[in-house]
Design a protein around this motif. Structure first.
Motif, PDB file in Angstrom:
ATOM      1  N   MET A   1       0.846  -1.170   0.000  1.00 60.15           N
ATOM      2  CA  MET A   1       0.000   0.000   0.000  1.00 60.15           C
ATOM      3  C   MET A   1       0.901   1.247   0.000  1.00 60.15           C
ATOM      4  N   LYS A   2       0.479   2.256  -0.706  1.00 56.99           N
ATOM      5  CA  LYS A   2       1.214   3.523  -0.761  1.00 56.99           C
ATOM      6  C   LYS A   2       0.551   4.515   0.191  1.00 56.99           C
ATOM      7  N   ILE A   3       1.368   5.060   1.119  1.00 57.60           N
ATOM      8  CA  ILE A   3       0.852   5.999   2.112  1.00 57.60           C
ATOM      9  C   ILE A   3       1.631   7.307   2.006  1.00 57.60           C
ATOM     10  N   LEU A   4       0.898   8.406   1.923  1.00 59.61           N
ATOM     11  CA  LEU A   4       1.477   9.738   1.854  1.00 59.61           C
ATOM     12  C   LEU A   4       1.220  10.457   3.175  1.00 59.61           C
ATOM     13  N   TYR A   5       2.279  10.933   3.793  1.00 58.19           N
ATOM     14  CA  TYR A   5       2.163  11.738   5.008  1.00 58.19           C
ATOM     15  C   TYR A   5       2.483  13.183   4.666  1.00 58.19           C
ATOM     16  N   LEU A   6       1.560  14.071   4.982  1.00 56.48           N
ATOM     17  CA  LEU A   6       1.802  15.507   4.871  1.00 56.48           C
ATOM     18  C   LEU A   6       2.120  15.990   6.282  1.00 56.48           C
ATOM     19  N   LEU A   7       3.372  16.310   6.517  1.00 56.23           N
ATOM     20  CA  LEU A   7       3.807  16.695   7.859  1.00 56.23           C
ATOM     21  C   LEU A   7       3.821  18.215   7.975  1.00 56.23           C
ATOM     22  N   ARG A   8       2.905  18.741   8.785  1.00 57.75           N
ATOM     23  CA  ARG A   8       2.821  20.188   9.008  1.00 57.75           C
ATOM     24  C   ARG A   8       3.783  20.658  10.083  1.00 57.75           C
ATOM     25  N   LYS A   9       4.184  19.744  10.973  1.00 52.54           N
ATOM     26  CA  LYS A   9       5.146  20.065  12.032  1.00 52.54           C
ATOM     27  C   LYS A   9       5.977  18.821  12.288  1.00 52.54           C
ATOM     28  N   VAL A  20       7.208   4.723  11.296  1.00 53.53           N
ATOM     29  CA  VAL A  20       8.218   3.676  11.182  1.00 53.53           C
ATOM     30  C   VAL A  20       7.560   2.302  11.063  1.00 53.53           C
ATOM     31  N   GLU A  21       6.545   2.052  11.875  1.00 53.03           N
ATOM     32  CA  GLU A  21       5.852   0.763  11.834  1.00 53.03           C
ATOM     33  C   GLU A  21       5.166   0.544  10.488  1.00 53.03           C
ATOM     34  N   GLN A  22       4.468   1.562   9.989  1.00 53.31           N
ATOM     35  CA  GLN A  22       3.795   1.417   8.700  1.00 53.31           C
ATOM     36  C   GLN A  22       4.790   1.311   7.553  1.00 53.31           C
ATOM     37  N   GLY A  23       5.970   1.881   7.728  1.00 51.29           N
ATOM     38  CA  GLY A  23       6.993   1.819   6.694  1.00 51.29           C
ATOM     39  C   GLY A  23       7.590   0.444   6.496  1.00 51.29           C
ATOM     40  N   GLN A  24       7.375  -0.454   7.447  1.00 52.38           N
ATOM     41  CA  GLN A  24       7.911  -1.810   7.327  1.00 52.38           C
ATOM     42  C   GLN A  24       7.206  -2.606   6.240  1.00 52.38           C
ATOM     43  N   GLU A  25       5.937  -2.320   6.001  1.00 49.58           N
ATOM     44  CA  GLU A  25       5.173  -3.109   5.026  1.00 49.58           C
ATOM     45  C   GLU A  25       4.562  -2.260   3.915  1.00 49.58           C
ATOM     46  N   LEU A  73       2.294  17.830  -5.705  1.00 52.75           N
ATOM     47  CA  LEU A  73       1.583  17.419  -4.496  1.00 52.75           C
ATOM     48  C   LEU A  73       0.229  16.802  -4.851  1.00 52.75           C
ATOM     49  N   LEU A  74      -0.494  17.411  -5.765  1.00 51.59           N
ATOM     50  CA  LEU A  74      -1.779  16.852  -6.199  1.00 51.59           C
ATOM     51  C   LEU A  74      -1.603  15.468  -6.811  1.00 51.59           C
ATOM     52  N   SER A  75      -0.566  15.293  -7.616  1.00 51.35           N
ATOM     53  CA  SER A  75      -0.299  13.976  -8.204  1.00 51.35           C
ATOM     54  C   SER A  75      -0.042  12.942  -7.118  1.00 51.35           C
ATOM     55  N   LEU A  76       0.735  13.319  -6.103  1.00 50.03           N
ATOM     56  CA  LEU A  76       1.002  12.398  -4.997  1.00 50.03           C
ATOM     57  C   LEU A  76      -0.288  12.036  -4.259  1.00 50.03           C
ATOM     58  N   ILE A  77      -1.126  13.018  -4.006  1.00 46.79           N
ATOM     59  CA  ILE A  77      -2.375  12.781  -3.285  1.00 46.79           C
ATOM     60  C   ILE A  77      -3.251  11.783  -4.044  1.00 46.79           C
ATOM     61  N   PHE A  78      -3.372  11.960  -5.355  1.00 42.67           N
ATOM     62  CA  PHE A  78      -4.232  11.078  -6.134  1.00 42.67           C
ATOM     63  C   PHE A  78      -3.608   9.713  -6.424  1.00 42.67           C
ATOM     64  N   ASN A  79      -2.283   9.607  -6.312  1.00 42.32           N
ATOM     65  CA  ASN A  79      -1.607   8.355  -6.629  1.00 42.32           C
ATOM     66  C   ASN A  79      -1.256   7.513  -5.405  1.00 42.32           C
ATOM     67  N   ASN A  80      -1.698   7.914  -4.230  1.00 48.20           N
ATOM     68  CA  ASN A  80      -1.463   7.134  -3.023  1.00 48.20           C
ATOM     69  C   ASN A  80      -2.771   6.542  -2.525  1.00 48.20           C
ATOM     70  N   ASP A  81      -2.664   5.407  -1.841  1.00 48.45           N
ATOM     71  CA  ASP A  81      -3.850   4.737  -1.320  1.00 48.45           C
ATOM     72  C   ASP A  81      -4.412   5.451  -0.101  1.00 48.45           C
ATOM     73  N   ARG A  82      -3.519   6.013   0.710  1.00 50.28           N
ATOM     74  CA  ARG A  82      -3.924   6.757   1.903  1.00 50.28           C
ATOM     75  C   ARG A  82      -3.135   8.052   1.989  1.00 50.28           C
TER      76      ARG A  82
END
Length: 86
Positions: A1-9, A20-25, A73-82
Motif C-alpha cells: 500500500m502507498k501511504i502519503l504523510y503531509l507533515l505540518r510540524k 516507522v511501523e507502517q513503513g515496514q510493510e 503534491l496533487l499527483s502524490l495525493i491522487f496516486n497514493n492509497d492513503r
C-alpha cells in the motif's frame, strides 16, 4: 500500500513510531509542509522525503531533499492509497 504523510510540524514520538511501523510493510512518502520545513528532518523515518517549494528558506536547501510544487503534491495525493495530514 502507498501511504502519503503531509507533515505540518515535526512528528512527536508517537507519530514517528507509527510512521516507522507502517513503513515496514508499505511504500511511504513524507512531504514537509508549513512548520515541518523549518527544522531538521527527524532521523530514522522510512521512505522518501520531499518538501514543498516556497520563496522562503526551507529545510530542503543544502540537505539534498527534493522540493515539489502544488501540481506534484496533487499527483502524490491522487496516486497514493492513503493520505494522512499530521
Amino acid at each position: 500500500m502507498k501511504i502519503l504523510y503531509l507533515l505540518r510540524k515535526r512528528p512527536d514520538s508517537l507519530i514517528k513510531e507509527m510512521i516507522v511501523e507502517q513503513g515496514q510493510e508499505n511504500d511511504i512518502t513524507l512531504v514537509l509542509i508549513q512548520e515541518a520545513r523549518a527544522g531538521s528532518v527527524p532521523a530514522g523515518l522510512p521512505g522518501r522525503v520531499l518538501a514543498m517549494e516556497d520563496s522562503e528558506c526551507s529545510v530542503a536547501e543544502g540537505m539534498g531533499i527534493k522540493t515539489i510544487g502544488f501540481q506534484d503534491l496533487l499527483s502524490l495525493i491522487f496516486n497514493n492509497d492513503r493520505v494522512l495530514c499530521i
